[in-house]
Design a protein around this motif. Structure first.
Motif, PDB file in Angstrom:
ATOM      1  N   SER A 161       7.493  54.253  60.836  1.00 54.81           N
ATOM      2  CA  SER A 161       8.293  54.902  62.039  1.00 54.81           C
ATOM      3  C   SER A 161       8.980  54.891  62.450  1.00 54.81           C
ATOM      4  CB  SER A 161       6.906  56.442  62.016  1.00 54.81           C
ATOM      5  OG  SER A 161       6.691  56.217  63.325  1.00 54.81           O
ATOM      6  N   ILE A 213      -0.300  62.367  63.330  1.00 58.64           N
ATOM      7  CA  ILE A 213      -1.167  62.455  61.484  1.00 58.64           C
ATOM      8  C   ILE A 213      -0.656  61.903  60.760  1.00 58.64           C
ATOM      9  CG2 ILE A 213      -1.058  64.427  59.423  1.00 58.64           C
ATOM     10  CD1 ILE A 213       0.790  66.481  61.319  1.00 58.64           C
ATOM     11  N   ALA A 214       0.025  60.898  61.194  1.00 61.46           N
ATOM     12  CA  ALA A 214       0.195  59.305  60.363  1.00 61.46           C
ATOM     13  C   ALA A 214      -0.730  58.844  60.431  1.00 61.46           C
ATOM     14  CB  ALA A 214       1.692  59.079  59.596  1.00 61.46           C
ATOM     15  N   CYS A 244       6.500  56.942  55.580  1.00 58.15           N
ATOM     16  CA  CYS A 244       6.965  56.587  57.144  1.00 58.15           C
ATOM     17  C   CYS A 244       8.099  56.070  57.794  1.00 58.15           C
ATOM     18  CB  CYS A 244       6.007  56.299  58.646  1.00 58.15           C
ATOM     19  SG  CYS A 244       4.668  56.937  58.826  1.00 58.15           S
ATOM     20  N   THR A 262       4.229  65.035  66.554  1.00 58.76           N
ATOM     21  CA  THR A 262       3.241  64.616  66.001  1.00 58.76           C
ATOM     22  C   THR A 262       3.535  64.457  64.586  1.00 58.76           C
ATOM     23  OG1 THR A 262       3.649  67.431  66.411  1.00 58.76           O
ATOM     24  CG2 THR A 262       2.667  67.759  64.530  1.00 58.76           C
ATOM     25  N   LEU A 263       4.712  63.961  63.974  1.00 61.75           N
ATOM     26  CA  LEU A 263       4.516  63.395  62.130  1.00 61.75           C
ATOM     27  C   LEU A 263       3.639  62.217  62.199  1.00 61.75           C
ATOM     28  CD1 LEU A 263       7.461  64.453  59.775  1.00 61.75           C
ATOM     29  CD2 LEU A 263       5.149  65.592  60.213  1.00 61.75           C
ATOM     30  N   MET A 291      14.845  61.832  61.590  1.00 62.21           N
ATOM     31  CA  MET A 291      13.241  62.933  61.936  1.00 62.21           C
ATOM     32  C   MET A 291      14.805  64.311  62.678  1.00 62.21           C
ATOM     33  SD  MET A 291      10.631  63.657  61.971  1.00 62.21           S
ATOM     34  CE  MET A 291       9.994  62.345  61.956  1.00 62.21           C
ATOM     35  N   VAL A 303      13.652  67.229  59.720  1.00 63.73           N
ATOM     36  CA  VAL A 303      13.787  68.502  60.299  1.00 63.73           C
ATOM     37  C   VAL A 303      14.467  69.789  60.015  1.00 63.73           C
ATOM     38  CG1 VAL A 303      13.514  70.335  62.516  1.00 63.73           C
ATOM     39  CG2 VAL A 303      13.183  67.065  62.526  1.00 63.73           C
ATOM     40  N   TRP A 308       8.712  67.539  66.288  1.00 66.71           N
ATOM     41  CA  TRP A 308       8.040  67.442  64.890  1.00 66.71           C
ATOM     42  C   TRP A 308       7.811  65.589  64.871  1.00 66.71           C
ATOM     43  CZ3 TRP A 308       8.975  69.879  59.873  1.00 66.71           C
ATOM     44  CH2 TRP A 308       9.341  70.301  60.188  1.00 66.71           C
ATOM     45  N   PHE A 309       9.255  64.518  65.918  1.00 67.29           N
ATOM     46  CA  PHE A 309       8.183  63.359  65.371  1.00 67.29           C
ATOM     47  C   PHE A 309       7.170  62.820  66.380  1.00 67.29           C
ATOM     48  CE2 PHE A 309       9.257  58.784  67.064  1.00 67.29           C
ATOM     49  CZ  PHE A 309       9.372  58.035  66.363  1.00 67.29           C
ATOM     50  N   ILE A 346       1.469  56.345  52.964  1.00 69.44           N
ATOM     51  CA  ILE A 346       2.218  56.889  54.109  1.00 69.44           C
ATOM     52  C   ILE A 346       2.820  56.105  54.945  1.00 69.44           C
ATOM     53  CG2 ILE A 346       1.125  57.842  56.430  1.00 69.44           C
ATOM     54  CD1 ILE A 346      -1.631  58.454  55.174  1.00 69.44           C
TER      55      ILE A 346
END
Length: 484
Positions: free
Chosen positions: A317, A284-285, A341, A280-281, A357, A361, A277-278, A337
């Motif tokens: 982030s 994406i950011a 973060c 991936t985000l 994170m 989640v 998740w970390f 964004i």
């Protein structure tokens, strides 16, 4: 009275640790032709060492401690370290008024990285190193280092670790807690050392490489240059720091288990949902900011936009706060964004601040399972993460934590808004609570916190401490101090 003796003894251990780093900073000042910071540093180191020695010698070790004792020790150690850490700044003078000196010290030990300095490069080398060193020891946690010098009785390690680290941080490790502490410290030192050598290979001076690596791994963001990392304008340096920041914001126990597999747990960086998740985000950011910078016309080159976006997204982030560009000039979408973060940030069990994170989640999965149970009444309302089922109490504590977290940000925004615009006030409050450092507006990536009034700086210090000690332990500690 016995409770105070317990707390005082461990505060003494923390002061000894602080004094050792001060002596090292004084040695660096001595090597730099005995610069103007030598006397303040050597005096402060001796004062911290003497106070620590008397605190330890005047108290006796206790056989048993409760978790409340641990909370009080953690809070006392952090506050005392910040107080003694401000002495070199006060003695040096310059831009360091009383409030400014304490602000810089608290910002360092909490790894926030917010500064009141307008000219960082004017500081002598010894004081520059002390700024970074306070962040480095704050990154791994003062109480974690204490645990290495006290008796290895299991109950003490258990209590201090439970008070210093959240249960989420320890959930991926199944061994004894004293080994958990050793693993965290080993990973921390390895990441710092490897990052230092890698930066040196870019032909960066040893002092610059060491301080940058220490700051990146502690996810603090203190830098010895006024333009932060933008001063070097080197792609290789930025790539190395991105790697160091991401590693610093990752659960250290998982890093250790990946390098040295453990029979007590099968978790590692490659099979853990939170890490996926970390990363991936963050990815994406990065792509979203890159597209916004490129298509808005801010950056004529896609690769340049990607370079700037990747570094700033990773910096915020992970709550590091390094800068290679003035983000105040970026499009509104990119700013939004980056603010997001700064809220979620890295993983538990790391040096990163923010909500973490892991909590994010679990909150998302809880919302998903609750929604499904409402739609399909026969569906059990359970939340699973990495094969572990989380009970209602765990989810409730996370939601409560996030609510208190946002409430403190709101209070900080109101206080800062007295003299500043809303964008500056909101992002400054988010940055202090999340140990991020830079926000937007007057406290942007190329700005600082010198413009805050005295009482606003005091509020910012309280918010930074609450964010670093994770709210609940600090509140319990104060409750045990003021109430019987």
């Amino acid at each position: 009275m016995k409770k105070w003796y317990i707390t005082l003894r461990y505060i003494g251990f923390s002061l000894i640790g602080v004094s050792l780093l001060m002596f090292l900073a004084a040695f660096i000042a001595f090597r730099d032709n005995c610069d103007d910071s030598f006397d303040p540093l050597i005096f402060s180191a001796m004062a911290a060492a003497l106070c620590g020695f008397f605190a330890i010698s005047g108290t006796k070790p206790q056989e048993k401690m409760c978790v409340e004792d641990g909370y009080r020790i953690v809070t006392g150690c952090w506050i005392t370290a910040c107080i003694f850490g401000a002495i070199p700044y006060l003695m040096y003078g310059g831009e360091f008024t009383v409030v400014n000196a304490f602000f810089e010290s608290v910002s360092g030990f909490t790894t926030t990285g917010a500064s009141i300095l307008n000219n960082i490069e004017a500081l002598p080398q010894g004081l520059q190193f002390w700024r970074i060193a306070s962040a480095w020891i704050g990154g791994i946690g003062i109480v974690t280092l204490i645990s290495l010098v006290i008796s290895v009785q299991h109950d003490r390690h258990s209590v201090l670790t439970s008070a210093e680290l959240s249960d989420i941080a320890k959930s991926y490790y199944g061994g004894r807690k004293k080994y958990f502490i050793y693993r965290m410290l080993a990973v921390y030192i390895i990441i710092t050392t490897v990052s230092t050598v890698a930066l040196r290979l870019t032909k960066m001076p040893w002092f610059d490489a060491t301080t940058l690596a220490m700051s990146a791994c502690s996810t603090c963001g203190f830098c010895i240059k006024n333009l932060s990392v933008g001063f070097y304008n080197n792609v290789a340096v930025e790539i190395i720091l991105i790697g160091a920041m991401l590693m610093g914001a990752t659960n250290f126990s998982l890093i250790f288990s990946t390098i040295w597999p453990d029979k007590n747990t099968n978790k590692n960086l490659f099979n853990t949902q939170v890490i996926r998740w970390f990363l991936t985000l963050v990815g994406i950011a990065t792509l979203a900011v890159t597209a916004n910078l490129y298509f808005s016309g801010y950056s004529p080159s896609f690769l340049k936009a990607l370079r700037m976006a990747a570094f700033q997204v990773c910096s915020l982030s992970t709550t590091t706060g390094f800068a290679t560009a003035d983000t105040n000039l970026w499009p509104t979408g990119s700013m939004g964004i980056l603010i997001l973060c700064s809220l979620v940030c890295g993983c538990s069990g790391s040096t990163s601040g923010g909500m973490k994170m892991d909590r994010f989640v679990m909150a998302v999965k809880s919302l998903k399972s609750t929604t499904r149970s409402l739609i399909w009444s026969n569906n059990a309302n359970q939340t699973k993460i990495d094969g572990q089922t989380k009970g209602k109490e765990s989810i409730s504590s996370i939601i409560t934590f996030m609510g208190i977290y946002m409430f403190i940000i709101a209070i900080g925004t109101i206080v800062f808004d007295i003299t500043m615009d809303f964008k500056t006030s909101l992002t400054a409050s988010i940055a202090c609570m999340g140990s991020v450092g830079p926000g937007f507006g007057d406290v942007g990536s190329m700005g600082n916190y010198a413009g805050l009034m005295g009482f606003q700086k005091v509020v910012a210090m309280v918010i930074m401490l609450l964010g670093r000690v994770e709210i609940i332990p600090m509140l319990i500690a104060f409750r045990s101090i003021f109430l019987r």
